[in-house]
Design an enzyme around this catalytic site. Structure first.
Site, PDB file in Angstrom:
ATOM      1  N   GLU A 104     -26.575 -51.124  52.346  1.00 22.38           N
ATOM      2  CA  GLU A 104     -26.208 -51.004  51.039  1.00 22.38           C
ATOM      3  C   GLU A 104     -27.468 -50.610  50.239  1.00 22.38           C
ATOM      4  O   GLU A 104     -28.649 -51.104  50.569  1.00 22.38           O
ATOM      5  CB  GLU A 104     -25.612 -52.249  50.656  1.00 22.38           C
ATOM      6  CG  GLU A 104     -24.497 -52.449  51.217  1.00 22.38           C
ATOM      7  CD  GLU A 104     -23.695 -54.007  50.831  1.00 22.38           C
ATOM      8  OE1 GLU A 104     -22.366 -53.695  50.727  1.00 22.38           O
ATOM      9  OE2 GLU A 104     -24.501 -54.781  50.644  1.00 22.38           O
ATOM     10  N   CYS A 124     -31.436 -57.927  58.847  1.00 29.62           N
ATOM     11  CA  CYS A 124     -32.813 -58.393  58.649  1.00 29.62           C
ATOM     12  C   CYS A 124     -32.815 -59.618  59.859  1.00 29.62           C
ATOM     13  O   CYS A 124     -32.120 -60.448  59.992  1.00 29.62           O
ATOM     14  CB  CYS A 124     -32.693 -59.076  57.004  1.00 29.62           C
ATOM     15  SG  CYS A 124     -34.319 -59.720  56.684  1.00 29.62           S
ATOM     16  N   CYS A 128     -33.371 -65.924  56.048  1.00 34.02           N
ATOM     17  CA  CYS A 128     -33.360 -66.814  55.009  1.00 34.02           C
ATOM     18  C   CYS A 128     -32.078 -67.645  54.992  1.00 34.02           C
ATOM     19  O   CYS A 128     -31.388 -66.867  54.620  1.00 34.02           O
ATOM     20  CB  CYS A 128     -33.962 -66.285  53.888  1.00 34.02           C
ATOM     21  SG  CYS A 128     -35.733 -65.437  54.205  1.00 34.02           S
ATOM     22  N   GLU A 178     -36.535 -56.621  55.693  1.00 32.43           N
ATOM     23  CA  GLU A 178     -38.100 -56.915  55.477  1.00 32.43           C
ATOM     24  C   GLU A 178     -38.925 -55.779  55.672  1.00 32.43           C
ATOM     25  O   GLU A 178     -39.204 -55.350  56.785  1.00 32.43           O
ATOM     26  CB  GLU A 178     -38.352 -58.203  56.449  1.00 32.43           C
ATOM     27  CG  GLU A 178     -39.982 -58.330  56.349  1.00 32.43           C
ATOM     28  CD  GLU A 178     -40.663 -58.659  54.900  1.00 32.43           C
ATOM     29  OE1 GLU A 178     -40.039 -59.571  54.174  1.00 32.43           O
ATOM     30  OE2 GLU A 178     -41.511 -58.184  54.707  1.00 32.43           O
ATOM     31  N   SER A 209     -41.139 -55.798  48.282  1.00 33.58           N
ATOM     32  CA  SER A 209     -40.988 -57.329  48.271  1.00 33.58           C
ATOM     33  C   SER A 209     -40.858 -57.752  49.664  1.00 33.58           C
ATOM     34  O   SER A 209     -40.569 -57.018  50.466  1.00 33.58           O
ATOM     35  CB  SER A 209     -39.626 -57.439  47.626  1.00 33.58           C
ATOM     36  OG  SER A 209     -39.334 -58.916  47.611  1.00 33.58           O
ATOM     37  N   SER A 232     -41.645 -63.139  47.910  1.00 31.72           N
ATOM     38  CA  SER A 232     -40.489 -64.072  48.002  1.00 31.72           C
ATOM     39  C   SER A 232     -41.114 -65.463  48.157  1.00 31.72           C
ATOM     40  O   SER A 232     -41.421 -66.041  49.371  1.00 31.72           O
ATOM     41  CB  SER A 232     -39.202 -63.789  48.819  1.00 31.72           C
ATOM     42  OG  SER A 232     -38.816 -62.615  48.600  1.00 31.72           O
ATOM     43  N   CYS A 351     -29.266 -59.953  43.857  1.00 30.00           N
ATOM     44  CA  CYS A 351     -30.287 -60.288  44.911  1.00 30.00           C
ATOM     45  C   CYS A 351     -29.490 -61.048  45.959  1.00 30.00           C
ATOM     46  O   CYS A 351     -29.050 -62.076  45.406  1.00 30.00           O
ATOM     47  CB  CYS A 351     -31.283 -60.766  44.238  1.00 30.00           C
ATOM     48  SG  CYS A 351     -32.476 -60.052  43.299  1.00 30.00           S
TER      49      CYS A 351
HETATM   50  N1  SAH Z   1     -37.192 -59.234  52.768  1.00 26.47           N
HETATM   51  C1  SAH Z   1     -37.555 -59.028  51.609  1.00 26.47           C
HETATM   52  C2  SAH Z   1     -36.899 -58.162  50.450  1.00 26.47           C
HETATM   53  C3  SAH Z   1     -35.358 -58.352  50.397  1.00 26.47           C
HETATM   54  S1  SAH Z   1     -34.936 -59.592  49.232  1.00 26.47           S
HETATM   55  C4  SAH Z   1     -38.181 -60.151  50.768  1.00 26.47           C
HETATM   56  O1  SAH Z   1     -37.807 -61.354  51.072  1.00 26.47           O
HETATM   57  O2  SAH Z   1     -38.816 -60.209  49.950  1.00 26.47           O
HETATM   58  C5  SAH Z   1     -35.118 -59.265  47.702  1.00 26.47           C
HETATM   59  C6  SAH Z   1     -35.143 -60.524  46.619  1.00 26.47           C
HETATM   60  O3  SAH Z   1     -33.878 -61.146  46.684  1.00 26.47           O
HETATM   61  C7  SAH Z   1     -36.149 -61.553  47.300  1.00 26.47           C
HETATM   62  O4  SAH Z   1     -36.885 -62.382  46.247  1.00 26.47           O
HETATM   63  C8  SAH Z   1     -35.054 -62.635  47.889  1.00 26.47           C
HETATM   64  O5  SAH Z   1     -35.740 -63.692  48.117  1.00 26.47           O
HETATM   65  C9  SAH Z   1     -33.903 -62.681  46.783  1.00 26.47           C
HETATM   66  N2  SAH Z   1     -32.570 -63.213  47.152  1.00 26.47           N
HETATM   67  C10 SAH Z   1     -32.236 -63.116  48.453  1.00 26.47           C
HETATM   68  N3  SAH Z   1     -31.070 -63.954  48.447  1.00 26.47           N
HETATM   69  C11 SAH Z   1     -30.823 -64.480  47.061  1.00 26.47           C
HETATM   70  C12 SAH Z   1     -29.801 -65.150  46.469  1.00 26.47           C
HETATM   71  N4  SAH Z   1     -28.738 -65.403  47.338  1.00 26.47           N
HETATM   72  N5  SAH Z   1     -29.818 -65.175  45.192  1.00 26.47           N
HETATM   73  C13 SAH Z   1     -30.996 -64.854  44.580  1.00 26.47           C
HETATM   74  N6  SAH Z   1     -31.854 -64.017  45.163  1.00 26.47           N
HETATM   75  C14 SAH Z   1     -31.672 -64.023  46.326  1.00 26.47           C
END
Ligand code: SAH
Length: 358
Positions: A104, A124, A128, A178, A209, A232, A351
């Site tokens: 996406e 990924c 997380c 990532e 990011s 993050s 996000c």
């Molecule tokens: N892997 C990278 C990039 C992808 S995530 C990283 O971890 O930065 C992009 C952003 O969206 C990150 O800050 C991530 O923590 C945030 N994000 C992920 N899940 C989310 C959620 N459920 N609500 C709000 N932000 C979220």
């Protein structure tokens, strides 16, 4: 005999290298190695990236070079499978790749211009606990062409569906995956976007990011200097961050921050620290104090992201007054802080809501 030949055609086509995997100097090398004029590299870059033409190059180019590229390279791009347009004009694309995996990409509008949120992997590996993509697991890295292709296809979609609005001014690697786990491909994508022969995007317009993957941070200064960094962060307390982001057990926050501090910044450049606010988990005054203490004195910019829910998510978003209180505490540390308003959540494009398997 002829059937046998036919059988081979699609297979060969599939194996051709994508034109969009090459940066400008790779192209020059290929031309050189094949005794062709190197000047075709700039012409082809201009045609496919600046003009964003899909068809075969019509510019003045030595016939031999053109034929060489047509015969040996694949010019196709990831196919747009579905498009979802949000009420706030956010656009979410689902792309189908050649091996049928899907990814996406999101276009985020601001004043008839757009930021594009690119995916760097199918799924990924970070797992997380707050992120929908994490529940997919990692399938594979994306090739450079599959990342660059998201941009070119989104641009073409805008040109066709919102003519005059095909202005994608910011590129953020905040989609699925990532990016530092797929460093080589992402680096090449940056080189392609930055090339003065093509899109000529300013380095300050690109942000990567990361969840804090130290091997990638170690390569940053030398290999992608000037690109903006977003971390993050999500909790400055080790136990909480471990719960949210398993990578913290391998690469703890203090070590990550020490590596980030080594990356040189321009005068007006900041590192963005993203902090998802989760109700009754990391949204207390003590959490804000700890975050402020850890980041005080750094060239930092904090993005507070009230949690975006997705089917099956275990967390909730705090109330607005709690979010504002959190920001007020950070203000006392004199760290610029922005509360990010969710865009596109009516089409699961915000996000953390990206999940190409749902
Ligand atoms: N892997 C990278 C990039 C992808 S995530 C990283 O971890 O930065 C992009 C952003 O969206 C990150 O800050 C991530 O923590 C945030 N994000 C992920 N899940 C989310 C959620 N459920 N609500 C709000 N932000 C979220």
């Amino acid at each position: 005999m002829s059937a046998e030949i036919n059988n081979h055609i699609p297979k060969r086509h599939f194996l051709k290298q994508s034109f969009y995997d090459l940066n400008h100097s790779d192209l020059e090398t290929v031309l050189n190695q094949n005794d062709l004029n190197r000047s075709a590299a700039a012409i082809l870059f201009n045609w496919h990236y600046k003009k964003k033409e899909e068809a075969q190059c019509h510019e003045k180019i030595a016939k031999g070079s053109l034929a060489f590229f047509q015969n040996n390279f694949d010019f196709s791009l990831p196919a747009i499978e579905t498009v979802h347009e949000s009420e706030d004009r956010t656009v979410k694309f689902l792309f189908k790749l050649k091996d049928n995996h899907t990814i996406e990409t999101v276009l985020i509008p601001f004043h008839n211009k757009y930021s594009i949120c690119l995916s760097s992997q199918v799924g990924c590996a970070m797992n997380c606990s707050f992120c929908s993509t994490g529940t997919q697991g990692l399938t594979r890295n994306l090739a450079t062409s599959e990342i660059v292709g998201q941009f070119l296809q989104a641009w073409r979609w805008l040109a066709k569906n919102r003519p005059g609005e095909e202005r994608i001014l910011n590129i953020v690697f905040m989609g699925q995956g990532e990016p530092l786990h797929n460093f080589d491909a992402v680096k090449k994508v940056c080189e392609i976007f930055l090339s003065k022969h093509g899109t000529s995007i300013g380095v300050q317009k690109i942000t990567i990011s990361t969840a804090g993957y130290i091997p990638g941070l170690q390569r940053w200064s030398r290999e992608i200097p000037g690109v903006n960094l977003a971390l993050s962060l999500h909790s400055a307390f080790a136990e909480k961050r471990n719960q949210l982001m398993p990578i913290n057990m391998k690469y703890p926050l203090a070590a990550v921050l020490a590596h980030i501090d080594q990356i040189p910044l321009h005068k007006k450049q900041f590192v963005t620290y993203e902090y998802i606010l989760i109700k009754d988990f990391n949204d207390s005054a003590a959490d804000a104090q700890k975050l402020g203490t850890v980041l005080a004195g750094k060239s930092a910019y904090i993005n507070l992201i009230p949690f975006n829910s997705f089917p099956g998510s275990q967390y909730k978003r705090p109330d607005v007054d709690k979010v504002e209180k959190f920001k007020e505490i950070l203000d006392t540390f004199k760290i610029p802080t922005l509360i990010r308003i969710a865009k596109g959540d009516d089409v699961s494009a915000a996000c953390g809501q990206l999940n190409s398997k749902n």
